[in-house]
Each structure stands twice: as C-alpha cells, then as structure tokens.
Write a protein that holds these residues in place. Sequence first.
Motif, PDB file in Angstrom:
ATOM      1  N   PRO A   1       0.849  -1.199   0.000  1.00 16.03           N
ATOM      2  CA  PRO A   1       0.000   0.000   0.000  1.00 16.03           C
ATOM      3  C   PRO A   1       0.882   1.245   0.000  1.00 16.03           C
ATOM      4  O   PRO A   1       2.009   1.229   0.520  1.00 16.03           O
ATOM      5  N   ALA A   2       0.371   2.317  -0.563  1.00 17.58           N
ATOM      6  CA  ALA A   2       1.216   3.508  -0.703  1.00 17.58           C
ATOM      7  C   ALA A   2       0.359   4.751  -0.865  1.00 17.58           C
ATOM      8  O   ALA A   2      -0.806   4.686  -1.277  1.00 17.58           O
TER       9      ALA A   2
ATOM     10  N   GLN B   1       4.196  21.157 -10.796  1.00 21.84           N
ATOM     11  CA  GLN B   1       4.926  22.417 -10.701  1.00 21.84           C
ATOM     12  C   GLN B   1       6.377  22.179 -10.307  1.00 21.84           C
ATOM     13  O   GLN B   1       7.293  22.808 -10.846  1.00 21.84           O
ATOM     14  N   ARG B   2       6.595  21.257  -9.375  1.00 20.28           N
ATOM     15  CA  ARG B   2       7.956  20.911  -8.960  1.00 20.28           C
ATOM     16  C   ARG B   2       8.587  19.859  -9.861  1.00 20.28           C
ATOM     17  O   ARG B   2       9.792  19.599  -9.751  1.00 20.28           O
ATOM     18  N   ARG B   3       7.767  19.225 -10.703  1.00 20.42           N
ATOM     19  CA  ARG B   3       8.232  18.159 -11.591  1.00 20.42           C
ATOM     20  C   ARG B   3       8.823  17.004 -10.789  1.00 20.42           C
ATOM     21  O   ARG B   3       9.861  16.431 -11.133  1.00 20.42           O
ATOM     22  N   LEU B   4       8.130  16.640  -9.710  1.00 16.69           N
ATOM     23  CA  LEU B   4       8.601  15.581  -8.818  1.00 16.69           C
ATOM     24  C   LEU B   4       7.466  14.616  -8.494  1.00 16.69           C
ATOM     25  O   LEU B   4       6.286  14.992  -8.502  1.00 16.69           O
ATOM     26  N   THR B   5       7.849  13.378  -8.207  1.00 15.90           N
ATOM     27  CA  THR B   5       6.928  12.357  -7.713  1.00 15.90           C
ATOM     28  C   THR B   5       7.484  11.806  -6.408  1.00 15.90           C
ATOM     29  O   THR B   5       8.689  11.564  -6.292  1.00 15.90           O
ATOM     30  N   ALA B   6       6.596  11.600  -5.439  1.00 19.99           N
ATOM     31  CA  ALA B   6       6.994  11.030  -4.153  1.00 19.99           C
ATOM     32  C   ALA B   6       6.117   9.819  -3.851  1.00 19.99           C
ATOM     33  O   ALA B   6       4.891   9.876  -4.015  1.00 19.99           O
ATOM     34  N   TYR B   7       6.759   8.727  -3.442  1.00 21.07           N
ATOM     35  CA  TYR B   7       6.064   7.508  -3.027  1.00 21.07           C
ATOM     36  C   TYR B   7       6.288   7.318  -1.531  1.00 21.07           C
ATOM     37  O   TYR B   7       7.429   7.304  -1.069  1.00 21.07           O
ATOM     38  N   LEU B   8       5.214   7.140  -0.791  1.00 20.85           N
ATOM     39  CA  LEU B   8       5.309   6.767   0.617  1.00 20.85           C
ATOM     40  C   LEU B   8       4.851   5.324   0.737  1.00 20.85           C
ATOM     41  O   LEU B   8       3.659   5.026   0.622  1.00 20.85           O
TER      42      LEU B   8
ATOM     43  N   SER C   1       3.946   0.169   4.013  1.00 14.62           N
ATOM     44  CA  SER C   1       4.434  -1.029   4.700  1.00 14.62           C
ATOM     45  C   SER C   1       5.800  -0.782   5.327  1.00 14.62           C
ATOM     46  O   SER C   1       6.083  -1.255   6.432  1.00 14.62           O
ATOM     47  N   LEU C   2       6.655  -0.034   4.633  1.00 18.36           N
ATOM     48  CA  LEU C   2       8.006   0.249   5.130  1.00 18.36           C
ATOM     49  C   LEU C   2       8.081   1.554   5.910  1.00 18.36           C
ATOM     50  O   LEU C   2       9.071   1.794   6.605  1.00 18.36           O
ATOM     51  N   ASP C   3       7.057   2.415   5.757  1.00 22.79           N
ATOM     52  CA  ASP C   3       7.058   3.745   6.361  1.00 22.79           C
ATOM     53  C   ASP C   3       8.267   4.554   5.885  1.00 22.79           C
ATOM     54  O   ASP C   3       8.912   5.264   6.657  1.00 22.79           O
ATOM     55  N   LYS C   4       8.551   4.446   4.582  1.00 28.28           N
ATOM     56  CA  LYS C   4       9.653   5.174   3.969  1.00 28.28           C
ATOM     57  C   LYS C   4       9.139   5.963   2.773  1.00 28.28           C
ATOM     58  O   LYS C   4       8.180   5.550   2.110  1.00 28.28           O
ATOM     59  N   CYS C   5       9.813   7.077   2.508  1.00 27.33           N
ATOM     60  CA  CYS C   5       9.414   7.959   1.420  1.00 27.33           C
ATOM     61  C   CYS C   5      10.509   7.966   0.354  1.00 27.33           C
ATOM     62  O   CYS C   5      11.704   7.974   0.678  1.00 27.33           O
TER      63      CYS C   5
ATOM     64  N   ARG D   1       7.166  14.196   5.656  1.00 25.71           N
ATOM     65  CA  ARG D   1       7.641  14.779   6.913  1.00 25.71           C
ATOM     66  C   ARG D   1       7.711  13.714   8.007  1.00 25.71           C
ATOM     67  O   ARG D   1       6.766  12.968   8.246  1.00 25.71           O
ATOM     68  N   GLY D   2       8.860  13.638   8.670  1.00 25.11           N
ATOM     69  CA  GLY D   2       9.049  12.667   9.738  1.00 25.11           C
ATOM     70  C   GLY D   2       9.367  11.264   9.258  1.00 25.11           C
ATOM     71  O   GLY D   2       9.486  10.348  10.082  1.00 25.11           O
TER      72      GLY D   2
END
Length: 260
Positions: free
Chosen positions: A135-136, A143-150, A153-157, A217-218
């Motif tokens: 799950p994510a 605008q920032r031309r970025l993708t972020a995956y959280l 299951s791992l609690d990592k970004c 964050r965090g």
Amino acid sequence: MVKVSFNAALAQKDVKKDFETLIPAENRDTEAALVVRQRSRAWCWCVCLGIALFLSGVVVAGAYLYRYYVVEQDNEVFICGVNYHENDYMITEEEEMMEEQSFRQRLLQERIQVLVPDQVEIIHVPVPDFEDGDPADIVHDFQRRLTAYLDLSLDKCYVIPLNTSVVMPPTDLLDLLINVKAGTYLPQSYLVHEEMVVTERLENIENLGAFIYTLCRGKDTYKLQRRDRILGMQKREALTCHKIRHFENTFVVETLICEP
C-alpha cells in the motif's frame, strides 16, 4: 362700565397669522423647497446604501458558491478500480471476449484526488488483494516536476523526477476519471513496468514543495533513479525490492523500488 376680555388661544392664533403674513411668499416657498430637497437627499443616500449592501451581499454569496461548488468539484476525490492482466502487453478485444482465457485478471483499486489549480495529483493505494504489492500514498507535483512515493508497509518515502510519459497531467486525468465515472470510457487493462533504485538519503525535504513535504515529513526519505540510467548496474545484482502498483493513466503501472 363694560368689561372687554379676549380669548387667549384666539389671540395667539391671530398673532401667528399676523406673523405669517409678515413673511414674504418667496421666503416661504424657499423654505418649503429646502425641506423637500433635504428629504430627497436623505432618500437618495438610503437608496445608495441599500444598493451597496446588496452588491456586497452578491459578491460574498458568489465567492461562497465558487468556493464550495466550483473549487470543491475540482478537488473531488475519485474511488476507482480497474481490471488488468498480469501480462505486460495489451489484450485485444477479441481475446477479452473469449470464454477461456489463459490470462489472469486482477483488480486494482485506489483513491485519487486531483488538485487542478495546484497542478498536483494525490493517490492512495490501499492494501492490494495480491501478495506482492505494498500500500502507498503517491504525490505527483507538476509544478515541482517531482513524484513522491510513501510506502506504507516500510514507512519510507522515495522521491524521483516526474515521469510525464506515464503520469497524465491533472486536467487530462480529471477528464479521464469523469469519463470513467460516467461509464463512457474504460481504461485499457495492461501493465507497464518501471524499476527504481535508491541512490542516496535526503536530509532536507523542505525544498521539495508543500505537498511532498507534508507526505514525507518525519519519514526516512530517499532519492530514486531509474535503474536503466545507472551505469554499471546489472539486473542480476541482488537487491531488496518492493512493488507499488498504481494507475494515473489508461494503464496500470508497477513501480519496483530496490535498495542495495
């Protein structure tokens, strides 16, 4: 001796009449016109004040309606599901109509929020039915031309430059979701693979934009790079990998995130 007396009220009335007769007719007309003019001016001010209050009410009501009916519609959350084949190529319509299929179909569900004014797409992928997917929460910031995956299951970004060949722009994605919701269009059921590798840890995420900062964050946050762009890395190398399957286009994407 005859005593003569006068009625006091009658005397005052006669004096008043005599006083009025002493005022010229022109002065009496001027005073009457002045009173009428003052009343007209006061009435005009009341009308202007009423119009101003009415217009301010219209402006406030218009802003309220725009905020809660137009903006909220742009920020509508879509809960979508798509059936796709495990094989990573497109299935023809004739093959889909066959009663006996050798291809296994799977259902992918997710919640999508499209923020057109901010040029941001927010996607939540719940725990999938299949075993090899995480799950994510995903943020695509155009605008920032970025993708972020959280990875929940791992609690990592994980952060990587936005891949516009896979991710639809917010306006196009919103149109697609509206058409899917109306039943006028169904996404094509095939799977596209992309493979990422962790390259470094990001200590400062404040410059990644408000949406990605809120997501990561965090959390331990890492920078990603597509594996085919890393020189000297062979696919046979042993890596710890996790899959996130999602869709923000007419097909399903499997993002494989690997760590050395």
